[in-house]
Design a protein around this motif. Sequence first.
Motif, PDB file in Angstrom:
ATOM      1  N   ALA A   1       0.818  -1.207   0.000  1.00 42.66           N
ATOM      2  CA  ALA A   1       0.000   0.000   0.000  1.00 42.66           C
ATOM      3  C   ALA A   1       0.857   1.265   0.000  1.00 42.66           C
ATOM      4  O   ALA A   1       0.348   2.362  -0.233  1.00 42.66           O
ATOM      5  N   ARG A   2       2.144   1.120   0.269  1.00 41.45           N
ATOM      6  CA  ARG A   2       3.040   2.281   0.338  1.00 41.45           C
ATOM      7  C   ARG A   2       3.447   2.749  -1.059  1.00 41.45           C
ATOM      8  O   ARG A   2       3.181   2.109  -2.070  1.00 41.45           O
ATOM      9  N   VAL A   3       4.100   3.896  -1.075  1.00 45.94           N
ATOM     10  CA  VAL A   3       4.664   4.429  -2.318  1.00 45.94           C
ATOM     11  C   VAL A   3       6.070   3.855  -2.491  1.00 45.94           C
ATOM     12  O   VAL A   3       6.888   3.919  -1.583  1.00 45.94           O
ATOM     13  N   HIS A   4       6.324   3.270  -3.655  1.00 55.69           N
ATOM     14  CA  HIS A   4       7.614   2.662  -3.929  1.00 55.69           C
ATOM     15  C   HIS A   4       8.196   3.210  -5.233  1.00 55.69           C
ATOM     16  O   HIS A   4       7.507   3.810  -6.046  1.00 55.69           O
ATOM     17  N   GLN A   5       9.475   2.954  -5.403  1.00 51.86           N
ATOM     18  CA  GLN A   5      10.149   3.246  -6.661  1.00 51.86           C
ATOM     19  C   GLN A   5      11.092   2.092  -6.970  1.00 51.86           C
ATOM     20  O   GLN A   5      11.539   1.378  -6.069  1.00 51.86           O
ATOM     21  N   VAL A   6      11.351   1.904  -8.246  1.00 52.42           N
ATOM     22  CA  VAL A   6      12.199   0.819  -8.701  1.00 52.42           C
ATOM     23  C   VAL A   6      13.429   1.412  -9.374  1.00 52.42           C
ATOM     24  O   VAL A   6      13.324   2.339 -10.173  1.00 52.42           O
TER      25      VAL A   6
ATOM     26  N   ALA B   1      12.386   0.013  -3.482  1.00 49.75           N
ATOM     27  CA  ALA B   1      12.607   0.772  -2.247  1.00 49.75           C
ATOM     28  C   ALA B   1      11.411   1.671  -1.972  1.00 49.75           C
ATOM     29  O   ALA B   1      10.711   2.094  -2.897  1.00 49.75           O
ATOM     30  N   PRO B   2      11.172   1.987  -0.706  1.00 50.48           N
ATOM     31  CA  PRO B   2      10.072   2.891  -0.369  1.00 50.48           C
ATOM     32  C   PRO B   2      10.431   4.327  -0.691  1.00 50.48           C
ATOM     33  O   PRO B   2      11.607   4.697  -0.739  1.00 50.48           O
ATOM     34  N   ALA B   3       9.409   5.123  -0.927  1.00 48.46           N
ATOM     35  CA  ALA B   3       9.600   6.560  -1.137  1.00 48.46           C
ATOM     36  C   ALA B   3       8.871   7.297  -0.028  1.00 48.46           C
ATOM     37  O   ALA B   3       7.919   6.789   0.564  1.00 48.46           O
ATOM     38  N   ASP B   4       9.333   8.490   0.253  1.00 55.55           N
ATOM     39  CA  ASP B   4       8.729   9.315   1.303  1.00 55.55           C
ATOM     40  C   ASP B   4       7.433   9.891   0.775  1.00 55.55           C
ATOM     41  O   ASP B   4       7.432  10.795  -0.054  1.00 55.55           O
TER      42      ASP B   4
ATOM     43  N   VAL C   1      22.927   3.155 -13.690  1.00 56.64           N
ATOM     44  CA  VAL C   1      21.746   2.985 -12.839  1.00 56.64           C
ATOM     45  C   VAL C   1      20.632   3.878 -13.353  1.00 56.64           C
ATOM     46  O   VAL C   1      20.864   5.065 -13.661  1.00 56.64           O
ATOM     47  N   ALA C   2      19.438   3.325 -13.457  1.00 56.37           N
ATOM     48  CA  ALA C   2      18.254   4.094 -13.856  1.00 56.37           C
ATOM     49  C   ALA C   2      17.192   3.944 -12.778  1.00 56.37           C
ATOM     50  O   ALA C   2      16.955   2.841 -12.281  1.00 56.37           O
ATOM     51  N   VAL C   3      16.564   5.055 -12.428  1.00 55.00           N
ATOM     52  CA  VAL C   3      15.583   5.067 -11.339  1.00 55.00           C
ATOM     53  C   VAL C   3      14.243   5.543 -11.871  1.00 55.00           C
ATOM     54  O   VAL C   3      14.143   6.633 -12.467  1.00 55.00           O
ATOM     55  N   GLY C   4      13.212   4.718 -11.684  1.00 52.83           N
ATOM     56  CA  GLY C   4      11.867   5.123 -12.065  1.00 52.83           C
ATOM     57  C   GLY C   4      11.275   6.082 -11.041  1.00 52.83           C
ATOM     58  O   GLY C   4      11.765   6.200  -9.919  1.00 52.83           O
ATOM     59  N   ARG C   5      10.216   6.751 -11.436  1.00 54.10           N
ATOM     60  CA  ARG C   5       9.562   7.672 -10.509  1.00 54.10           C
ATOM     61  C   ARG C   5       8.796   6.907  -9.442  1.00 54.10           C
ATOM     62  O   ARG C   5       8.522   5.725  -9.580  1.00 54.10           O
ATOM     63  N   SER C   6       8.469   7.586  -8.357  1.00 54.47           N
ATOM     64  CA  SER C   6       7.727   6.981  -7.247  1.00 54.47           C
ATOM     65  C   SER C   6       6.240   6.964  -7.567  1.00 54.47           C
ATOM     66  O   SER C   6       5.682   7.966  -8.018  1.00 54.47           O
ATOM     67  N   HIS C   7       5.611   5.810  -7.313  1.00 52.63           N
ATOM     68  CA  HIS C   7       4.172   5.663  -7.536  1.00 52.63           C
ATOM     69  C   HIS C   7       3.582   4.818  -6.413  1.00 52.63           C
ATOM     70  O   HIS C   7       4.251   3.938  -5.875  1.00 52.63           O
ATOM     71  N   PRO C   8       2.327   5.047  -6.073  1.00 51.03           N
ATOM     72  CA  PRO C   8       1.701   4.271  -4.987  1.00 51.03           C
ATOM     73  C   PRO C   8       1.142   2.940  -5.476  1.00 51.03           C
ATOM     74  O   PRO C   8       0.795   2.786  -6.645  1.00 51.03           O
ATOM     75  N   GLY C   9       1.032   1.997  -4.549  1.00 49.06           N
ATOM     76  CA  GLY C   9       0.319   0.767  -4.810  1.00 49.06           C
ATOM     77  C   GLY C   9       1.071  -0.237  -5.657  1.00 49.06           C
ATOM     78  O   GLY C   9       2.182  -0.019  -6.132  1.00 49.06           O
ATOM     79  N   LEU C  10       0.407  -1.383  -5.860  1.00 51.38           N
ATOM     80  CA  LEU C  10       0.998  -2.489  -6.607  1.00 51.38           C
ATOM     81  C   LEU C  10       1.308  -2.088  -8.043  1.00 51.38           C
ATOM     82  O   LEU C  10       2.408  -2.343  -8.553  1.00 51.38           O
ATOM     83  N   TYR C  11       0.355  -1.459  -8.707  1.00 53.11           N
ATOM     84  CA  TYR C  11       0.575  -1.126 -10.108  1.00 53.11           C
ATOM     85  C   TYR C  11       1.582   0.006 -10.258  1.00 53.11           C
ATOM     86  O   TYR C  11       2.202   0.158 -11.303  1.00 53.11           O
ATOM     87  N   GLY C  12       1.771   0.779  -9.192  1.00 47.66           N
ATOM     88  CA  GLY C  12       2.804   1.802  -9.228  1.00 47.66           C
ATOM     89  C   GLY C  12       4.198   1.196  -9.299  1.00 47.66           C
ATOM     90  O   GLY C  12       5.111   1.779  -9.896  1.00 47.66           O
ATOM     91  N   ILE C  13       4.386   0.010  -8.687  1.00 47.17           N
ATOM     92  CA  ILE C  13       5.682  -0.669  -8.756  1.00 47.17           C
ATOM     93  C   ILE C  13       5.990  -1.054 -10.198  1.00 47.17           C
ATOM     94  O   ILE C  13       7.092  -0.818 -10.704  1.00 47.17           O
ATOM     95  N   ALA C  14       5.009  -1.652 -10.874  1.00 49.84           N
ATOM     96  CA  ALA C  14       5.211  -2.037 -12.274  1.00 49.84           C
ATOM     97  C   ALA C  14       5.458  -0.813 -13.151  1.00 49.84           C
ATOM     98  O   ALA C  14       6.289  -0.846 -14.072  1.00 49.84           O
ATOM     99  N   ARG C  15       4.767   0.276 -12.863  1.00 52.94           N
ATOM    100  CA  ARG C  15       4.950   1.501 -13.650  1.00 52.94           C
ATOM    101  C   ARG C  15       6.343   2.078 -13.454  1.00 52.94           C
ATOM    102  O   ARG C  15       7.004   2.482 -14.419  1.00 52.94           O
ATOM    103  N   SER C  16       6.811   2.100 -12.212  1.00 52.20           N
ATOM    104  CA  SER C  16       8.148   2.605 -11.930  1.00 52.20           C
ATOM    105  C   SER C  16       9.209   1.742 -12.609  1.00 52.20           C
ATOM    106  O   SER C  16      10.212   2.236 -13.135  1.00 52.20           O
ATOM    107  N   TYR C  17       8.978   0.432 -12.615  1.00 58.04           N
ATOM    108  CA  TYR C  17       9.923  -0.482 -13.275  1.00 58.04           C
ATOM    109  C   TYR C  17       9.999  -0.209 -14.767  1.00 58.04           C
ATOM    110  O   TYR C  17      11.089  -0.162 -15.353  1.00 58.04           O
ATOM    111  N   GLU C  18       8.846  -0.037 -15.406  1.00 52.24           N
ATOM    112  CA  GLU C  18       8.846   0.236 -16.849  1.00 52.24           C
ATOM    113  C   GLU C  18       9.552   1.555 -17.158  1.00 52.24           C
ATOM    114  O   GLU C  18      10.264   1.673 -18.159  1.00 52.24           O
TER     115      GLU C  18
END
Length: 414
Positions: A177-182, A227-230, A266-283
């Motif tokens: 449920a947290r905001v994550h980034q990949v 990783a989690p984002a603030d 190293v490439a860092v995706g933007r931070s997004h909330p929720g499960l689908y936010g993880i996949a979005r950050s990865y892409e």
Amino acid sequence: MTDSTRRRGERRPATPEPEDAWLLKVAEGASRDAGGVPVELLGDYLRMLADAATHGRQAKSRELDAVGLLGRRAAEQGISAGPVVQLYLSAARRLWQDLPMVVRSRDREAVRAAATAVLQVIDDAVATLAEGYAVARRDLVRREETLRRELIDDLLRGDSDLGTLVERAEPFGLDLARVHQVALAAPSRRLPDADAAISALEAVMFDRLGDRDVLVATKDGLLVVLAPADTGTVDRLPPAMDASNELGRLMHRELSRLPRGGPWRVAVGRSHPGLYGIARSYEEAREALAMAGRLHTDTPVINAHDLLIYRVLLRDQPAIVDLVQAVLAPLTRARGGAEPLLDTLHAYFDTGAVATESAKRLHVSVRTVTYRLARVKTLTGYDPTDPSHRFTLQAAVLGAKVLNWPQELLPIPT
């Protein structure tokens, strides 16, 4: 069936017989010495020691196999190896001190023989215990690595059942449920020692971010860090201060210390909330890595936020191809080709349309820069110094970079 027949057919009770009561006291004392390790992990070890001391009997293969299984059980219960070994050594020490027959014996040779037999059993038992423990730990690590890899694959794909993923993520400390980034790390060649790289990243990530909501794994030859984002600042920080920049720099700095694999990107995706936010950050991180390769950038840490303009351009490739063809194709008629003029335009726009700064970046004179800008105006009809023309030229230059033109031919519109 008589009572005596029934008693002969029954299994031996778990509670020691009266003459073995002292062994139970030895086991309990050893457990206390080892910090409360369960006495059940001793199995028949104390009986083996007692038989060795009193009769000189060595441990049988099946008895040692049982000790090995106890070592596996200890590992599966999550008990550290040190306390388990301490349990066995303490049990041997206490048993020798309390062994009635040896203590009463005054025959020096008998005591020496008993000690030799006991030490042999200790040596065999502890070695077998440690081997069983190590085998179980390796199995657990392999099992956890498989679960980790399957979890990260499903998280990054983003189309798995949410309820199942939440349950599978919990043992790894992930709160979906947290905001994550990949973030993705690509070695210069094939991924070297993946275990060493994962261990290095886990150590620094856990130290900086804690061991919850952080997952490090490999996928398609890349190192993946979730990783989690603030959540309090993710939407309020400017790009230059974005936490993802720090995450990328932290990863690159740690990976650069490894003996192999460098130089890393190293490439860092933007931070997004929720499960689908993880996949979005990865892409986004994947696209950023691919884009950095196409742009031939030497920047070691790429933030997807900084490449949004290229994503916009590529969403309508026929239009950007048409723009490059219409605006920049005339530059190929220049002496030396289009590249020097494109490089000048890129530097000019990057420096805020300041010719002196452009000249420093290109290592040429200011006069050369102004001459090239004038040639661009002559050949294309667009004046780089005119604000009304500048946006069209800059969009075309960005499009040329992302299409790797003029090194590659422009795609044929379909």
